[in-house]
Scaffold this active site. Structure first.
Site, short mmCIF file in Angstrom:
data_model
loop_
_atom_site.label_atom_id
_atom_site.label_comp_id
_atom_site.label_asym_id
_atom_site.label_seq_id
_atom_site.Cartn_x
_atom_site.Cartn_y
_atom_site.Cartn_z
N GLY A 243 -1.14 -16.75 -23.65
CA GLY A 243 -0.39 -15.97 -24.62
C GLY A 243 -0.54 -14.48 -24.36
O GLY A 243 -0.44 -14.03 -23.22
N ARG B 16 1.84 -7.94 -10.06
CA ARG B 16 2.26 -9.26 -9.58
C ARG B 16 2.57 -9.25 -8.09
O ARG B 16 2.37 -10.26 -7.41
CB ARG B 16 3.49 -9.74 -10.37
CG ARG B 16 3.08 -10.16 -11.76
CD ARG B 16 4.25 -10.63 -12.57
NE ARG B 16 3.78 -11.28 -13.78
CZ ARG B 16 4.56 -11.61 -14.79
NH1 ARG B 16 5.84 -11.36 -14.75
NH2 ARG B 16 4.04 -12.21 -15.85
N GLY C 45 2.10 -18.40 -20.70
CA GLY C 45 2.50 -19.75 -21.13
C GLY C 45 1.85 -20.84 -20.29
O GLY C 45 1.41 -21.87 -20.81
N LYS D 60 -2.69 -17.56 -35.86
CA LYS D 60 -2.50 -18.79 -36.62
C LYS D 60 -3.20 -20.01 -36.03
O LYS D 60 -3.26 -20.17 -34.81
CB LYS D 60 -1.01 -19.10 -36.68
CG LYS D 60 -0.23 -18.13 -37.53
CD LYS D 60 1.23 -18.48 -37.47
CE LYS D 60 2.02 -17.68 -38.51
NZ LYS D 60 3.43 -17.99 -38.42
P1 AMP Z 1 -1.96 -14.87 -30.70
O1 AMP Z 1 -0.69 -14.48 -29.96
O2 AMP Z 1 -1.87 -16.15 -31.43
O3 AMP Z 1 -3.17 -14.76 -29.80
O4 AMP Z 1 -2.13 -13.81 -31.85
C1 AMP Z 1 -2.31 -12.46 -31.61
C2 AMP Z 1 -2.07 -11.71 -32.87
O5 AMP Z 1 -2.96 -12.12 -33.88
C3 AMP Z 1 -2.24 -10.23 -32.70
O6 AMP Z 1 -0.98 -9.62 -32.80
C4 AMP Z 1 -3.15 -9.84 -33.87
O7 AMP Z 1 -2.70 -8.70 -34.54
C5 AMP Z 1 -3.08 -11.04 -34.78
N1 AMP Z 1 -4.25 -11.14 -35.66
C6 AMP Z 1 -5.54 -11.20 -35.31
N2 AMP Z 1 -6.34 -11.21 -36.39
C7 AMP Z 1 -5.54 -11.16 -37.50
C8 AMP Z 1 -5.78 -11.12 -38.89
N3 AMP Z 1 -7.00 -11.16 -39.38
N4 AMP Z 1 -4.71 -11.06 -39.70
C9 AMP Z 1 -3.47 -11.01 -39.19
N5 AMP Z 1 -3.19 -11.06 -37.87
C10 AMP Z 1 -4.21 -11.12 -37.02
#
Ligand code: AMP
Length: 397
Positions: free
Chosen positions: A354, A35, A377, A198
């Site tokens: 993220g 940074r 963010g 999710k």
């Molecule tokens: P995000 O912060 O929403 O980008 O989510 C990232 C997280 O999603 C990481 O920690 C991954 O381990 C998780 N992730 C990715 N694919 C899967 C999956 N098939 N089942 C459970 N968690 C997952």
């Protein structure tokens, strides 16, 4: 868009909001200087013009309390080494002491102010506090993308005290240009790759992005809500049952807007959420009970590859598998390699939002894509189509 190039800073004191919120070890050494290095071009431009730079930043979350562990004094030496100038430090960011230190500053000199968040007024966006900050410069430059989504005193409110005398720093301008390329001006076909855990955390991005992209690749844990909504069997895979209707609506919207959606067709399933689990490749819509999809399968990756290599503009947000476990990182690494190849062939690729950057850095892709965003963010909110207060404040007259 006013940038540094529109200004000559000769004999000007330039108040620069930087993001020096860097990690420190137990002995207060900076363990990641990215940074600080990212802010260097802006600071050098001011100094080369013959101006002086007053740097302000937060460090950690002191919550309005003067906490010596979070003093920016700890990083002054590192900043000096990186900028190549002996940086002065003053142990407050407003008031008599700070004003005196600024008044003594000569052209070519750099002053680092104490942690903004030692004052609670910083994060509440207090106008009086912002006015006090504004006394420390003739021109205001915002170069902190990581806090551009916050209406804090130093990132947003202070800008109103600099009518016509404010601009984006090089780093913030680069972030804005990268987002613009993906959202508006990028060469087609434009592809977004959205992974992560999710649907619920990505839904606003998906809805916003359907108006901007030609292809949408959906991977990771989000997959299973879409598959189950279409009648597939997802076994024990992560799935948000209450988002299934939404998933079907997204598929409908995409069809109406002419966006091609690419979902996994096969997955690497495991009998446990563990690196040592037993694994097998199964069809995405026929995952047996007791098994869960944790990474993209080989046919899926071939499909993704074809789409990515045909793209001219690429956005990547979120891993396509549980990349933290080695056994389920292959899909995410493969996607990174496809983006690398597409970028070498002339595509523009942006990674951000993220925790995406963590995955990219873990596998060494940061030098292979066109741009890695510095703000988690702030990038997420940009992709959601929201106007960032720190950016809007500079664009105001
Ligand atoms: P995000 O912060 O929403 O980008 O989510 C990232 C997280 O999603 C990481 O920690 C991954 O381990 C998780 N992730 C990715 N694919 C899967 C999956 N098939 N089942 C459970 N968690 C997952």
């Amino acid at each position: 868009m006013k940038t540094l190039k529109d200004f000559n800073f000769e004999d000007k004191r330039v108040l620069i909001r930087v993001d020096f919120n860097v990690p420190l070890d137990a002995d207060f050494n900076v363990t990641d200087t990215n940074r600080i290095e990212a802010a260097k071009p802006t600071i050098i431009k001011v100094l080369e013009d013959g101006g002086s730079a007053v740097l302000m930043s937060h460090l950690g979350r002191p919550k309005g309390i003067r906490n010596p562990d979070m003093s920016l004094g700890h990083i002054c030496q590192t900043v000096s080494e990186i900028i190549g100038v002996s940086v002065k430090f003053v142990d407050d960011c407003v008031g008599e002491k700070a004003e005196k230190a600024v008044s003594e500053l000569q052209s070519g000199e750099v002053l680092l102010l104490e942690n903004l968040r030692f004052h609670a007024e910083e994060t509440t966006g207090d106008v009086d506090f912002a006015e006090q900050l504004s006394r420390l410069g003739d021109i205001y430059v915002n170069d902190a993308f990581g806090t551009a989504h916050r209406a804090h005193a130093s990132t947003t409110i202070v800008a109103r005290f600099f009518p016509g005398q404010k601009c984006f720093g090089y780093l913030l301008a680069k972030e804005i240009e990268a987002i613009e390329k993906v959202m508006r001006t990028g060469e087609k076909p434009v592809t977004a790759i959205l992974g992560g855990a999710k649907v619920s955390s990505k839904i606003t991005i998906i809805e916003n992005i359907l108006d901007k992209v030609d292809h949408l690749i959906i991977g990771g844990g989000m997959t299973y809500t879409f598959v189950k909504a279409q009648g597939g069997l997802v076994g024990d895979s992560i799935c948000e049952d209450d988002k299934m209707t939404l998933a079907l609506e997204i598929l409908e919207q995409a069809k109406a807007k002419g966006v091609a959606i690419h979902l996994p067709v096969d997955v690497l399933a495991a009998d446990d959420f563990s690196n040592d689990a037993q694994t097998r490749i199964v069809a995405v819509n026929a995952i047996p009970d007791g098994w869960q999809g944790l990474d993209a399968g080989p046919v899926t990756l071939e499909n993704f590859k074809a789409v990515i290599l045909a793209s001219k503009t690429i956005l990547w947000n979120g891993p396509v598998g549980v990349f933290e476990m080695e056994s389920f990182a292959k899909g995410t690494v493969a996607v990174g390699n496809f983006i690398d190849e597409a970028t070498q062939n002339g595509a523009f690729s942006l990674v951000g939002g993220g925790d995406s950057v963590a995955a990219v850095k873990q596998f060494g892709f940061q030098d292979k894509v066109s741009y890695v965003s510095t703000g988690g963010g702030a990038m997420l909110e940009s992709l959601e189509g929201r106007s960032l207060p720190g950016i809007a404040a500079i664009l105001e007259p």
